[in-house]
Motif scaffolding. Structure first.
Motif, PDB file in Angstrom:
ATOM      1  N   LEU A 143     -35.134  37.812 -42.701  1.00 24.02           N
ATOM      2  CA  LEU A 143     -34.123  36.785 -42.447  1.00 24.02           C
ATOM      3  C   LEU A 143     -34.069  35.725 -43.548  1.00 24.02           C
ATOM      4  N   SER A 144     -35.161  35.534 -44.277  1.00 26.37           N
ATOM      5  CA  SER A 144     -35.134  34.542 -45.360  1.00 26.37           C
ATOM      6  C   SER A 144     -34.276  35.030 -46.523  1.00 26.37           C
ATOM      7  N   GLN A 145     -34.078  36.332 -46.630  1.00 26.28           N
ATOM      8  CA  GLN A 145     -33.253  36.909 -47.692  1.00 26.28           C
ATOM      9  C   GLN A 145     -31.783  37.012 -47.271  1.00 26.28           C
ATOM     10  N   ALA A 146     -31.463  36.536 -46.085  1.00 23.66           N
ATOM     11  CA  ALA A 146     -30.153  36.812 -45.500  1.00 23.66           C
ATOM     12  C   ALA A 146     -29.348  35.546 -45.224  1.00 23.66           C
ATOM     13  N   LYS A 147     -28.077  35.796 -44.962  1.00 22.51           N
ATOM     14  CA  LYS A 147     -27.180  34.763 -44.449  1.00 22.51           C
ATOM     15  C   LYS A 147     -26.569  35.320 -43.162  1.00 22.51           C
ATOM     16  N   ILE A 148     -26.416  34.469 -42.184  1.00 21.04           N
ATOM     17  CA  ILE A 148     -25.800  34.888 -40.924  1.00 21.04           C
ATOM     18  C   ILE A 148     -24.367  35.337 -41.212  1.00 21.04           C
ATOM     19  N   ASP A 149     -23.974  36.463 -40.630  1.00 24.61           N
ATOM     20  CA  ASP A 149     -22.617  36.977 -40.808  1.00 24.61           C
ATOM     21  C   ASP A 149     -21.699  36.321 -39.774  1.00 24.61           C
ATOM     22  N   THR A 151     -22.712  32.693 -29.122  1.00 25.36           N
ATOM     23  CA  THR A 151     -23.220  32.139 -27.874  1.00 25.36           C
ATOM     24  C   THR A 151     -24.697  32.518 -27.777  1.00 25.36           C
ATOM     25  N   ASN A 152     -25.550  31.512 -27.901  1.00 29.22           N
ATOM     26  CA  ASN A 152     -26.991  31.751 -27.830  1.00 29.22           C
ATOM     27  C   ASN A 152     -27.427  31.986 -26.397  1.00 29.22           C
ATOM     28  N   PRO A 153     -28.431  32.802 -26.147  1.00 28.60           N
ATOM     29  CA  PRO A 153     -29.221  33.588 -27.100  1.00 28.60           C
ATOM     30  C   PRO A 153     -28.532  34.900 -27.439  1.00 28.60           C
ATOM     31  N   LEU A 154     -28.895  35.449 -28.604  1.00 29.02           N
ATOM     32  CA  LEU A 154     -28.363  36.724 -29.065  1.00 29.02           C
ATOM     33  C   LEU A 154     -29.423  37.805 -28.911  1.00 29.02           C
ATOM     34  N   THR A 155     -28.993  38.999 -28.565  1.00 25.67           N
ATOM     35  CA  THR A 155     -29.918  40.137 -28.538  1.00 25.67           C
ATOM     36  C   THR A 155     -29.713  41.028 -29.755  1.00 25.67           C
ATOM     37  N   GLU A 156     -28.606  40.829 -30.468  1.00 21.65           N
ATOM     38  CA  GLU A 156     -28.341  41.496 -31.741  1.00 21.65           C
ATOM     39  C   GLU A 156     -27.976  40.422 -32.737  1.00 21.65           C
ATOM     40  N   LEU A 157     -28.545  40.522 -33.931  1.00 18.82           N
ATOM     41  CA  LEU A 157     -28.236  39.544 -34.967  1.00 18.82           C
ATOM     42  C   LEU A 157     -27.593  40.268 -36.137  1.00 18.82           C
ATOM     43  N   HIS A 158     -26.381  39.829 -36.504  1.00 16.31           N
ATOM     44  CA  HIS A 158     -25.669  40.397 -37.644  1.00 16.31           C
ATOM     45  C   HIS A 158     -25.800  39.423 -38.806  1.00 16.31           C
ATOM     46  N   LEU A 190     -26.051  39.180 -43.492  1.00 18.44           N
ATOM     47  CA  LEU A 190     -25.720  39.775 -44.778  1.00 18.44           C
ATOM     48  C   LEU A 190     -26.905  39.638 -45.722  1.00 18.44           C
ATOM     49  N   VAL A 191     -27.228  40.730 -46.418  1.00 21.34           N
ATOM     50  CA  VAL A 191     -28.239  40.712 -47.467  1.00 21.34           C
ATOM     51  C   VAL A 191     -27.585  41.309 -48.704  1.00 21.34           C
ATOM     52  N   ASP A 192     -27.425  40.495 -49.728  1.00 15.67           N
ATOM     53  CA  ASP A 192     -26.764  40.941 -50.966  1.00 15.67           C
ATOM     54  C   ASP A 192     -25.429  41.608 -50.670  1.00 15.67           C
ATOM     55  N   GLY A 193     -24.661  41.037 -49.759  1.00 14.86           N
ATOM     56  CA  GLY A 193     -23.336  41.542 -49.411  1.00 14.86           C
ATOM     57  C   GLY A 193     -23.326  42.682 -48.416  1.00 14.86           C
ATOM     58  N   ALA A 194     -24.479  43.272 -48.121  1.00 13.44           N
ATOM     59  CA  ALA A 194     -24.536  44.377 -47.165  1.00 13.44           C
ATOM     60  C   ALA A 194     -24.708  43.824 -45.760  1.00 13.44           C
ATOM     61  N   GLN A 195     -23.868  44.330 -44.834  1.00 15.00           N
ATOM     62  CA  GLN A 195     -23.961  43.867 -43.455  1.00 15.00           C
ATOM     63  C   GLN A 195     -25.125  44.575 -42.762  1.00 15.00           C
ATOM     64  N   MET A 196     -26.005  43.791 -42.152  1.00 13.09           N
ATOM     65  CA  MET A 196     -27.188  44.307 -41.479  1.00 13.09           C
ATOM     66  C   MET A 196     -27.152  43.872 -40.023  1.00 13.09           C
ATOM     67  N   LYS A 197     -27.877  44.632 -39.200  1.00 18.62           N
ATOM     68  CA  LYS A 197     -27.958  44.307 -37.777  1.00 18.62           C
ATOM     69  C   LYS A 197     -29.422  44.420 -37.362  1.00 18.62           C
ATOM     70  N   VAL A 243     -35.008  37.948 -28.393  1.00 17.76           N
ATOM     71  CA  VAL A 243     -33.793  37.137 -28.389  1.00 17.76           C
ATOM     72  C   VAL A 243     -33.840  36.190 -29.573  1.00 17.76           C
ATOM     73  N   MET A 244     -32.655  35.890 -30.088  1.00 18.90           N
ATOM     74  CA  MET A 244     -32.537  35.018 -31.247  1.00 18.90           C
ATOM     75  C   MET A 244     -31.527  33.911 -30.951  1.00 18.90           C
ATOM     76  N   TYR A 245     -31.845  32.752 -31.450  1.00 18.44           N
ATOM     77  CA  TYR A 245     -30.969  31.592 -31.333  1.00 18.44           C
ATOM     78  C   TYR A 245     -30.549  31.203 -32.748  1.00 18.44           C
ATOM     79  N   VAL A 246     -29.241  31.135 -32.974  1.00 18.31           N
ATOM     80  CA  VAL A 246     -28.715  30.811 -34.295  1.00 18.31           C
ATOM     81  C   VAL A 246     -28.180  29.388 -34.270  1.00 18.31           C
TER      82      VAL A 246
END
Length: 166
Positions: free
Chosen positions: A61-67, A75-82, A84-91, A126-129
């Motif tokens: 996550l430190s290498q990423a930006k929230i998509d 809407t927190n909490p999230l069970t899936e986090l989307h 971006l890492v170097d432009g690639a969409q990750m989940k 779970v994740m909170y953004v």
């Protein structure tokens, strides 16, 4: 006066019963003292695997930006986090006791944690953004630091009564 040499059968049986009792108690105490360090080693190993999982999550996550473009509204909490890492969409998501990272475009998945040969099964992720809207949106005139808070709970595969939450 009666001169007696040796022991009677009753005396030998009583002595044998006492000896057997002492041996059984001693063996049980010995086994318990051996088992306690093993439980401590198992707990330490469980903690090490949890720390390792968090370190992998932190690095990912430190290498990423929230998509934020993926979400119409977070809407927190999230069970899936989307993200971006170097432009690639990750989940990032949880399935089958494992935390999985998927590269969305190719569909390639790899586990950040594993139960195959591992000692930890993740039960909840779970994740909170924060913030819940794009923090670099020039139209809104804001520029905040993104933050993701991760909550994970699970149990030891070897001993399901050993649980953790972090």
């Amino acid at each position: 006066m009666h001169n007696r040499k040796g022991f009677t059968l009753v005396e030998l049986l009583v002595a044998a019963a006492l000896f057997a009792t002492v041996v059984v108690v001693a063996v049980n105490i010995f086994i318990l003292t051996l088992r306690k360090p093993l439980l401590q080693i198992d707990n330490q190993h469980l903690q090490e695997e949890i720390v390792y999982a968090f370190e992998l999550l932190e690095y990912q996550l430190s290498q990423a930006k929230i998509d934020y473009a993926y979400y119409s509204s977070i809407t927190n909490p999230l069970t899936e986090l989307h993200y971006l890492v170097d432009g690639a969409q990750m989940k990032l998501f949880l399935t089958g006791g494992q935390i999985i990272v998927e590269e969305v475009a190719s569909g390639v998945q790899y586990p950040l944690t594993t139960t195959a040969g591992g000692d930890v099964a993740i039960d909840d992720l779970v994740m909170y953004v924060y913030p819940t809207t794009d923090p670099t949106d020039p139209a809104a005139g804001i520029n905040y630091q993104e933050a993701v808070v991760v909550y994970m709970s699970g149990h030891s595969v070897n001993d399901t009564s050993t649980t953790f939450a972090a």
